[in-house]
Design an enzyme around this catalytic site. Sequence first.
Site, PDB file in Angstrom:
ATOM      1  N   GLY A 131       0.825  -1.204   0.000  1.00 53.67           N
ATOM      2  CA  GLY A 131       0.000   0.000   0.000  1.00 53.67           C
ATOM      3  C   GLY A 131       0.859   1.254   0.000  1.00 53.67           C
ATOM      4  O   GLY A 131       2.043   1.210   0.333  1.00 53.67           O
ATOM      5  N   CYS A 132       0.244   2.349  -0.368  1.00 60.43           N
ATOM      6  CA  CYS A 132       1.004   3.592  -0.504  1.00 60.43           C
ATOM      7  C   CYS A 132       1.444   4.138   0.855  1.00 60.43           C
ATOM      8  O   CYS A 132       2.629   4.387   1.080  1.00 60.43           O
ATOM      9  CB  CYS A 132       0.204   4.624  -1.297  1.00 60.43           C
ATOM     10  SG  CYS A 132      -1.471   4.886  -0.727  1.00 60.43           S
ATOM     11  N   PHE A 133       0.483   4.345   1.772  1.00 60.92           N
ATOM     12  CA  PHE A 133       0.870   4.769   3.125  1.00 60.92           C
ATOM     13  C   PHE A 133       1.862   3.768   3.715  1.00 60.92           C
ATOM     14  O   PHE A 133       2.859   4.137   4.338  1.00 60.92           O
ATOM     15  CB  PHE A 133      -0.358   4.818   4.045  1.00 60.92           C
ATOM     16  CG  PHE A 133      -1.110   6.108   4.017  1.00 60.92           C
ATOM     17  CD1 PHE A 133      -0.475   7.316   4.228  1.00 60.92           C
ATOM     18  CD2 PHE A 133      -2.488   6.122   3.822  1.00 60.92           C
ATOM     19  CE1 PHE A 133      -1.189   8.516   4.239  1.00 60.92           C
ATOM     20  CE2 PHE A 133      -3.205   7.314   3.820  1.00 60.92           C
ATOM     21  CZ  PHE A 133      -2.554   8.515   4.033  1.00 60.92           C
ATOM     22  N   ALA A 136       5.437   4.266   2.500  1.00 64.41           N
ATOM     23  CA  ALA A 136       6.096   5.456   3.043  1.00 64.41           C
ATOM     24  C   ALA A 136       6.467   5.252   4.512  1.00 64.41           C
ATOM     25  O   ALA A 136       7.562   5.628   4.955  1.00 64.41           O
ATOM     26  CB  ALA A 136       5.184   6.670   2.886  1.00 64.41           C
TER      27      ALA A 136
END
Lengths: 322, 322, 322, 322
Positions: A131-133, A136
């Site tokens: 996932g993107c979050f 990061a």
Amino acid sequence: MINAGIVGGAGYTAGELLRILINHPDVEIAWVQSNSQAGKAVAAVHTSLLGETYLQFQAEAEYGSVDVLFLCMGHGRSASFLSENEVPEEVRIIDLSTDFRAESEDHDFVYGLPELQRDRIRLATRVANPGCFATAIQLALLPLAKNGLLEDHVHVHAVTGSTGAGQAPSATTHFSWRNNNISIYKAFRHQHLQEIGQSVRMLQPDFDLDINFLPLRGNFPRGIYTSTYLYTDLKAGKATELFEEFYADSPFVFCSPTNPDLKQVVNTNKGIVYLDWHEGKLLIVSMIDNLLKGASGQAVQNMNLLFGLDEAAGLRLKPSQF
Amino acid sequence: MINAGIVGGAGYTAGELLRILINHPDVEIAWVQSNSQAGKAVAAVHTSLLGETYLQFQAEAEYGSVDVLFLCMGHGRSASFLSENEVPEEVRIIDLSTDFRAESEDHDFVYGLPELQRDRIRLATRVANPGCFATAIQLALLPLAKNGLLEDHVHVHAVTGSTGAGQAPSATTHFSWRNNNISIYKAFRHQHLQEIGQSVRMLQPDFDLDINFLPLRGNFPRGIYTSTYLYTDLKAGKATELFEEFYADSPFVFCSPTNPDLKQVVNTNKGIVYLDWHEGKLLIVSMIDNLLKGASGQAVQNMNLLFGLDEAAGLRLKPSQF
Amino acid sequence: MINAGIVGGAGYTAGELLRILINHPDVEIAWVQSNSQAGKAVAAVHTSLLGETYLQFQAEAEYGSVDVLFLCMGHGRSASFLSENEVPEEVRIIDLSTDFRAESEDHDFVYGLPELQRDRIRLATRVANPGCFATAIQLALLPLAKNGLLEDHVHVHAVTGSTGAGQAPSATTHFSWRNNNISIYKAFRHQHLQEIGQSVRMLQPDFDLDINFLPLRGNFPRGIYTSTYLYTDLKAGKATELFEEFYADSPFVFCSPTNPDLKQVVNTNKGIVYLDWHEGKLLIVSMIDNLLKGASGQAVQNMNLLFGLDEAAGLRLKPSQF
Amino acid sequence: MINAGIVGGAGYTAGELLRILINHPDVEIAWVQSNSQAGKAVAAVHTSLLGETYLQFQAEAEYGSVDVLFLCMGHGRSASFLSENEVPEEVRIIDLSTDFRAESEDHDFVYGLPELQRDRIRLATRVANPGCFATAIQLALLPLAKNGLLEDHVHVHAVTGSTGAGQAPSATTHFSWRNNNISIYKAFRHQHLQEIGQSVRMLQPDFDLDINFLPLRGNFPRGIYTSTYLYTDLKAGKATELFEEFYADSPFVFCSPTNPDLKQVVNTNKGIVYLDWHEGKLLIVSMIDNLLKGASGQAVQNMNLLFGLDEAAGLRLKPSQF
């Protein structure tokens, strides 16, 4: 040449994937499947591809012709797709949904964060793209977990761009609402906490503290900016050493010597981390482009690993900067 | 006190109307009708009213209790509403749709641009509130028409904010699309040309030249910025005199001595015009806030005229500037 | 490999040039000169290059080591630079300023719009890179001029991004001012009219009508969106044919079959044109990214022509789309 | 009528103050002093005031004619101004700088947060207007401090608009940089922590835990959005009761029953707070407009208290919402 097929080709992540693959030196796009847009020109939907492709969306996925399949459907639909379709074993699959991110004996997807398990991905046939979050935040936490240094609760704030919410128009993606606005959602409850915890515990198995994660909707289309801190004696200089060591083999993650800003990563596959320490608290800023390192760029990075290519092939993208 | 009822209370223009009327010294909001939101708190939909009102939307319009009715429904629906509902004759009506802007023997609505026909509005009972583009462009043209000076084709470019498109989410109001973007639509064909032509011919009856109007979607929520020019010998200094004379009695329209920018009018009911002449061409910049002077602010201005109040009552709004 | 030197390396166009050349398959960046930043890391100024280069700015330009020189200084400074420095004849020069855009017997710079004179550029040693507005507007006008069809006054409205104003902070590039704002400047008087007229007359020598050009400051960082029209009987279908013929050999210019929006070209070297006809008026929308096709991308396109490379080498950029 | 003078009239806070006072029913603006703009029209600098005032900036401050003095100069300059100028004792002073926010025996300024010490302000003659971040964060913390409930470290993340940085253009307020960007600054070290701590200890004198404050630069011009949390058993329902009790007499602070967004407060003097609890952590969202409740609006609120007016006089502002 690697022949690639894309399932669910009309959404944001498929669009970004197409924009990358069209210039990838080792890839041919065999077909792009879409239920909603079948028959239409791909460039009519992903309009910045005008002049770059004459592909049309097709209703059917054809497994015979491809080496790799990218699943770009909504969350939950990859699992049902795979249960309804018999994809030949030799076709590698990269799934961009959440469906297979929880590693499990029930499936053979490997969690595809190269910075965590590059070697496992190289040997895999199926990859669950993070996932993107989650990407990061893991970039901020994993070097500490690797060194057993997550010894207090972790405090994470992360602001995401609107493309993270997908292309279906909604109240919170309406321009009139979102322009010049900011708001929180799913405080402490975001679903990406599951995969973050899984990765952290791969490196620091006894970690059982809180990751307090506040996600915010930012008024920009691309990017995730996270600020993470925890109480620790580990100062910025030593922490930077650990981070640089951890990312030594990673072509896309860089420690910034100075306080960075989000636009340094926009339209790139990079992750940038920055460390600061003040009175017992270590701050880790980490940033990615949610559609690239947070989705389709990372999917291509995983494809490169699956096929033994240069990990950065097709991903040396001109940053937009502005 | 004037008792006001609002029909179609959930949309953008009704929201703006409520934000004005709540502080209007002479108005009491009797009720706010909405089909879609009946039973909900008004402040739950128009969220910046939190703490300012405890009104709830109601399903029914009650004509007995009001002095004035604001119709804030979509275009086409005011006409059908009035044919289906018997509004008592003594209730004044201000319609924000296009339905009655074409003056006609078939209805008794007066076209409600105070700068054009303040006195007729004062005597009217029903007012058709002008369109947003139409208001901005008329502010640029009417002083010339009044003096018979529209003697060549007119060239108009106008950029509008996203709130002009209403609150229903759509592809072109999606933040991911609209942010940092611009595009044209309905080139030469915008429906507001009808009412602009009607007003121009009220002042310069023989006008039969083209008004070439290019509307653009801007990436801001509020405001309309227009640049209009035509070939003429009338220079800026003399033109400014004519404009100042034309707007002498208008409390909201000002000639700017210097080149203005859109944010000077945002969150105000003002219209700002600016004149420049170069080698035979007279340029007229005109600007309004599309939700205020272009819609709900002008509706209140018309209400003030209908009831003999100070034309600016309730409309001395703090500009946002930023 | 082509060795390239950049003079005036700290500004926006130099930054964009660096972001392109770093991934150009045939170019080595020999050095980057900057008076203001000498000694600093290039990536400390052009911050999205973090991890991509370890170059430092240097105070001196070294002509011995380079095949091509890019002049990225402010307007007026290229001419003085060349009068003060003896650049060897064999070093090709691409100048991004206005200084040599007016073709003249006083200098040997060729006006570098490949779509106008690709063959002359191929044979040249010195190229004057076109202006950003000038490029976008010429893309709209040249196919008509080529066919002698500019037979009435031309009406041009063009909105530019903030990067067009350069990196020096000013009142009109202050975020608080420019966000959600729009304004006009230099109406009818923009300096790019000179080079536009020069090119038009190369193709339609007797053209002596007006090009009425209204430039606007848009609230986005990248891109130029122009809408141009003139009275003519030439309808959209036939016009599109002429445009496609004119751009048949141009790898970056495309006719859009549907009404486009600015973000289709952002972060690409493309020009997109779109044609529409209504009641005697032909509308031509044309769009570019001001930093790419409007500046540094076109400079690289010219370099490719100068050195006999594929015209698109290094310029197949992933569009950002969002 | 109260006669007001403004010192340092060219900056952002003075502009906002003027936009309020011009419509304040009990105030006359006597003069506006500015060193940099003396002689110019006020509306030439604060351009959205076109048509609303014909005041000119003057070089001198004239104490004889005023009842209240607003000091809108940069931080550090109020103290030097007052040491160099003899302001008559009967002139009330409201200082918008940081200079007198630390309460001390060395001066008689009262810290002007009405929600903290409304009664002391009513009796004061000199008020130190709180900082913008400090206001937003105190609204989140004070009801807890009042009840002795700040029993663990506090975690604060706050995003501010660009107007908080003032009107001098700089690298981080350049539109090309700030648009679609976000970044952190002064992590854990922001100067507003001093006044926040002072207020917290007024209510909970033994508080000696950390307030971990991460300030961020947002890409919007107006507003501060803060998310604050701490470990506590106090759940959202009970906390909301405490907050509503604490703000019962405060006309501008409201508890939102639902998750709010920043634009609910933009262009208003409101503070909105929202409470949520999850697994041992209490989240408090609080939001203000930095130029209003965070600066000039609060200054007028303080003026109203100093002069015994309705606390909300002149501050019932139409929200912009969009």
